[in-house]
Scaffold this active site. Structure first.
Site, PDB file in Angstrom:
ATOM      1  N   HIS A 125      -1.632  -2.163   7.056  1.00  0.00           N
ATOM      2  CA  HIS A 125      -0.220  -2.008   6.698  1.00  0.00           C
ATOM      3  C   HIS A 125       0.497  -3.361   6.716  1.00  0.00           C
ATOM      4  O   HIS A 125       1.627  -3.476   7.183  1.00  0.00           O
ATOM      5  CB  HIS A 125       0.463  -1.026   7.658  1.00  0.00           C
ATOM      6  CG  HIS A 125       1.576  -0.245   7.019  1.00  0.00           C
ATOM      7  ND1 HIS A 125       1.476   1.099   6.747  1.00  0.00           N
ATOM      8  CD2 HIS A 125       2.822  -0.600   6.602  1.00  0.00           C
ATOM      9  CE1 HIS A 125       2.596   1.533   6.209  1.00  0.00           C
ATOM     10  NE2 HIS A 125       3.433   0.513   6.099  1.00  0.00           N
ATOM     11  N   ASP A 173      -6.747  -4.343   1.174  1.00  0.00           N
ATOM     12  CA  ASP A 173      -5.325  -4.635   1.048  1.00  0.00           C
ATOM     13  C   ASP A 173      -4.895  -5.450   2.264  1.00  0.00           C
ATOM     14  O   ASP A 173      -4.957  -4.963   3.381  1.00  0.00           O
ATOM     15  CB  ASP A 173      -4.534  -3.319   0.974  1.00  0.00           C
ATOM     16  CG  ASP A 173      -3.034  -3.518   1.118  1.00  0.00           C
ATOM     17  OD1 ASP A 173      -2.535  -4.561   0.667  1.00  0.00           O
ATOM     18  OD2 ASP A 173      -2.366  -2.616   1.673  1.00  0.00           O
ATOM     19  N   GLY A 174      -4.487  -6.699   2.031  1.00  0.00           N
ATOM     20  CA  GLY A 174      -3.970  -7.487   3.146  1.00  0.00           C
ATOM     21  C   GLY A 174      -4.507  -8.901   3.203  1.00  0.00           C
ATOM     22  O   GLY A 174      -5.715  -9.109   3.308  1.00  0.00           O
ATOM     23  N   ALA A 233       7.787  -1.379  -0.297  1.00  0.00           N
ATOM     24  CA  ALA A 233       9.025  -0.607  -0.363  1.00  0.00           C
ATOM     25  C   ALA A 233      10.205  -1.446  -0.840  1.00  0.00           C
ATOM     26  O   ALA A 233      10.218  -2.668  -0.701  1.00  0.00           O
ATOM     27  CB  ALA A 233       9.335  -0.021   1.017  1.00  0.00           C
ATOM     28  N   GLY A 289       0.437  -7.451  -1.826  1.00  0.00           N
ATOM     29  CA  GLY A 289       1.755  -6.920  -1.544  1.00  0.00           C
ATOM     30  C   GLY A 289       2.826  -7.992  -1.466  1.00  0.00           C
ATOM     31  O   GLY A 289       3.642  -8.140  -2.366  1.00  0.00           O
ATOM     32  N   THR A 308      -0.959   7.212   2.703  1.00  0.00           N
ATOM     33  CA  THR A 308      -0.883   6.306   3.853  1.00  0.00           C
ATOM     34  C   THR A 308      -1.093   7.101   5.134  1.00  0.00           C
ATOM     35  O   THR A 308      -0.369   8.061   5.404  1.00  0.00           O
ATOM     36  CB  THR A 308       0.477   5.586   3.884  1.00  0.00           C
ATOM     37  OG1 THR A 308       0.575   4.755   2.716  1.00  0.00           O
ATOM     38  CG2 THR A 308       0.614   4.719   5.121  1.00  0.00           C
ATOM     39  N   LYS A 321      -5.388   5.409   2.570  1.00  0.00           N
ATOM     40  CA  LYS A 321      -4.967   4.030   2.810  1.00  0.00           C
ATOM     41  C   LYS A 321      -4.637   3.827   4.287  1.00  0.00           C
ATOM     42  O   LYS A 321      -3.748   4.487   4.825  1.00  0.00           O
ATOM     43  CB  LYS A 321      -3.742   3.690   1.951  1.00  0.00           C
ATOM     44  CG  LYS A 321      -3.201   2.282   2.136  1.00  0.00           C
ATOM     45  CD  LYS A 321      -2.027   2.027   1.211  1.00  0.00           C
ATOM     46  CE  LYS A 321      -1.446   0.637   1.399  1.00  0.00           C
ATOM     47  NZ  LYS A 321      -0.755   0.474   2.703  1.00  0.00           N
ATOM     48  N   TYR A 381       3.814   9.219   1.767  1.00  0.00           N
ATOM     49  CA  TYR A 381       3.926   9.551   3.176  1.00  0.00           C
ATOM     50  C   TYR A 381       4.057  11.075   3.256  1.00  0.00           C
ATOM     51  O   TYR A 381       4.841  11.664   2.505  1.00  0.00           O
ATOM     52  CB  TYR A 381       5.165   8.918   3.813  1.00  0.00           C
ATOM     53  CG  TYR A 381       5.100   7.429   3.998  1.00  0.00           C
ATOM     54  CD1 TYR A 381       4.263   6.864   4.949  1.00  0.00           C
ATOM     55  CD2 TYR A 381       5.887   6.580   3.218  1.00  0.00           C
ATOM     56  CE1 TYR A 381       4.194   5.487   5.117  1.00  0.00           C
ATOM     57  CE2 TYR A 381       5.835   5.200   3.384  1.00  0.00           C
ATOM     58  CZ  TYR A 381       4.990   4.669   4.335  1.00  0.00           C
ATOM     59  OH  TYR A 381       4.932   3.303   4.503  1.00  0.00           O
ATOM     60  N   SER A 424       5.530   2.710  -4.189  1.00  0.00           N
ATOM     61  CA  SER A 424       5.820   3.207  -2.856  1.00  0.00           C
ATOM     62  C   SER A 424       6.697   4.455  -2.894  1.00  0.00           C
ATOM     63  O   SER A 424       7.595   4.574  -3.722  1.00  0.00           O
ATOM     64  CB  SER A 424       6.529   2.114  -2.049  1.00  0.00           C
ATOM     65  OG  SER A 424       7.027   2.615  -0.823  1.00  0.00           O
TER      66      SER A 424
END
Length: 424
Positions: A311, A342-343, A136, A365, A212, A287, A186, A163
């Site tokens: 997240h 992701d992460g 974001a 990210g 998400t 996600k 969202y 985002s």
């Protein structure tokens, strides 16, 4: 020497504005001679700082080095928002640490003179399985924000997910030029707004929706509470402009947490994944999956793919790292849909480990945010190139010439059963 110190040393008191190579003084009374001397001194300082910055960027040899540069450059509120996790931040640390518990089993004497890292994601061919996750408010990191990230992704021939809470709209990002882009969504309480957002993403040429699903409420991010995080006043959530969704205002705690509580639909359930499919023909990636049970439900409810994500360790602390959860989800999906990670990825070796555990690709990210803060579009391009180069080297040293040759046999984890070597 700072610019303000340079002015004081000449006995001049005024504000200085600098645009590219021009220096502006706010005081109409400043003497022409003083202005001339101040301009020369200011430009010397600016050139020196730019030279130092260029040299610093040239010396970066890995993705992680951007983090400290970003910390030095960004306001504390902004850096903490990007860098911090939920509560004790155990999962934040574990997202990285877990990769170090996976070791390689390289194969030797294989011709690796030619290596192909290209792959296909939802039918779109890209140059490598390294993509950009939705993050974001990127204009807090750099004035060009999501524009710069989109151009860097396109130059690297890879995918960017934009985002919902971006500081550039889907239309603005599309205007940067060609590229394969997905839109992170969202689900808000006002479903008419959700329909509008999806329609706009479709018209702007976005190719998939990344839904998400791990944020019915925002996690307890204590740095944001202490800093009373809010969006800087010169920025807005561009995708929400004109939609009467209120403002992200300063509060006694995290302004973002308050805003999310007002707008995000806490009743979101699997039936809404089905509903989303009735309003768009775009493929939907779910996600935020961490378990086999939810992986199976995602497949049953029509997901086109799964993104294993916690997240960025910003929601529920003490959940597993994404690399630890990956294999369980991959096994549950049974090859019916692609599974992405992701992460925590900071090295090409991390990419290889995720692929060996069954991922179809990975998303990054924070490395994008930190490199964007440090060096704009050039920083993001360099992050993507460094990860690509490291991944290619890992493939070569492991004896893999294409992604399909990367297998579970190329790694060993601390949860594996004792291995018995086959007889030759």
């Amino acid at each position: 020497m700072s610019i303000s110190f340079a002015l004081l040393s000449l006995g001049v008191v005024c504000d200085v504005g600098i645009y590219e190579n021009l220096v502006f003084f706010s005081s109409p009374q400043i003497a022409a001679g003083d202005a001339c001397r101040c301009s020369v001194m200011c430009m010397q300082i600016i050139r020196r700082k730019r030279k130092q910055s260029v040299e610093e960027m040239d010396q970066i040899t890995n993705v992680m080095e951007y983090k400290e540069i970003a910390r030095q450059k960004l306001p504390k509120m902004v850096y903490d928002y990007y860098a911090s996790g939920a509560e004790d931040q155990w999962t934040l640390k574990e997202n990285r640490n877990a990769f170090s518990r996976i070791l390689f089993r390289p194969r030797i004497l294989i011709d690796v003179s030619k290596i192909d890292m290209s792959t296909t994601v939802l039918g779109f061919k890209i140059s490598m399985p390294i993509m950009i996750a939705p993050t974001a408010m990127q204009k807090m990191a750099h004035p060009e924000g999501e524009y710069a990230t989109a151009r860097a992704a396109s130059a690297a021939d890879t995918i960017m997910i934009l985002s919902s809470w971006a500081t550039s709209s889907v239309e603005e990002v599309a205007s940067t030029g060609p590229g394969v882009r997905f839109f992170q969504l969202y689900v808000l309480k006002d479903r008419n707004v959700v329909v509008q957002l999806v329609r706009r993403a479709e018209r702007a040429g976005f190719k998939a929706i990344a839904l998400t699903v791990d944020t019915p409420r925002l996690g307890r991010r204590e740095a944001d509470i202490k800093n009373r995080f809010t969006l800087p006043p010169h920025l807005t959530l561009k995708n929400y402009e004109g939609l009467d969704l209120g403002k992200l205002d300063k509060t006694d705690g995290s302004g973002l947490a308050s805003y999310a509580a007002e707008q995000v639909d806490q009743s979101l359930s699997w039936k809404d994944v089905k509903w989303l499919q009735t309003i768009t023909s775009l493929p939907i990636l779910v996600k935020g999956v961490l378990t086999a049970e939810d992986a199976r439900l995602a497949v049953q409810n029509g997901a086109a793919g799964i993104i294993v994500s916690n997240h960025g360790a910003r929601q529920l602390d003490y959940v597993p790292s994404t690399i630890m959860a990956l294999e369980e989800v991959v096994k549950a999906a049974q090859g019916r849909v692609p599974v992405f990670l992701d992460g925590g990825v900071r090295r090409g070796t991390d990419v290889f480990k995720a692929m060996a555990l069954g991922a179809s690709g990975i998303f990054i990210g924070r490395p994008v945010l930190f490199s964007l803060a440090a060096d704009g579009e050039a920083g993001v391009r360099k992050v993507l190139q460094m990860l690509r180069d490291e991944f290619e080297l890992t493939m070569a040293l492991s004896g893999c010439r294409s992604l399909k040759e990367i297998s579970r046999h190329h790694i060993v984890t601390d949860w594996d059963a004792p291995r018995v070597a086959p007889r030759l």
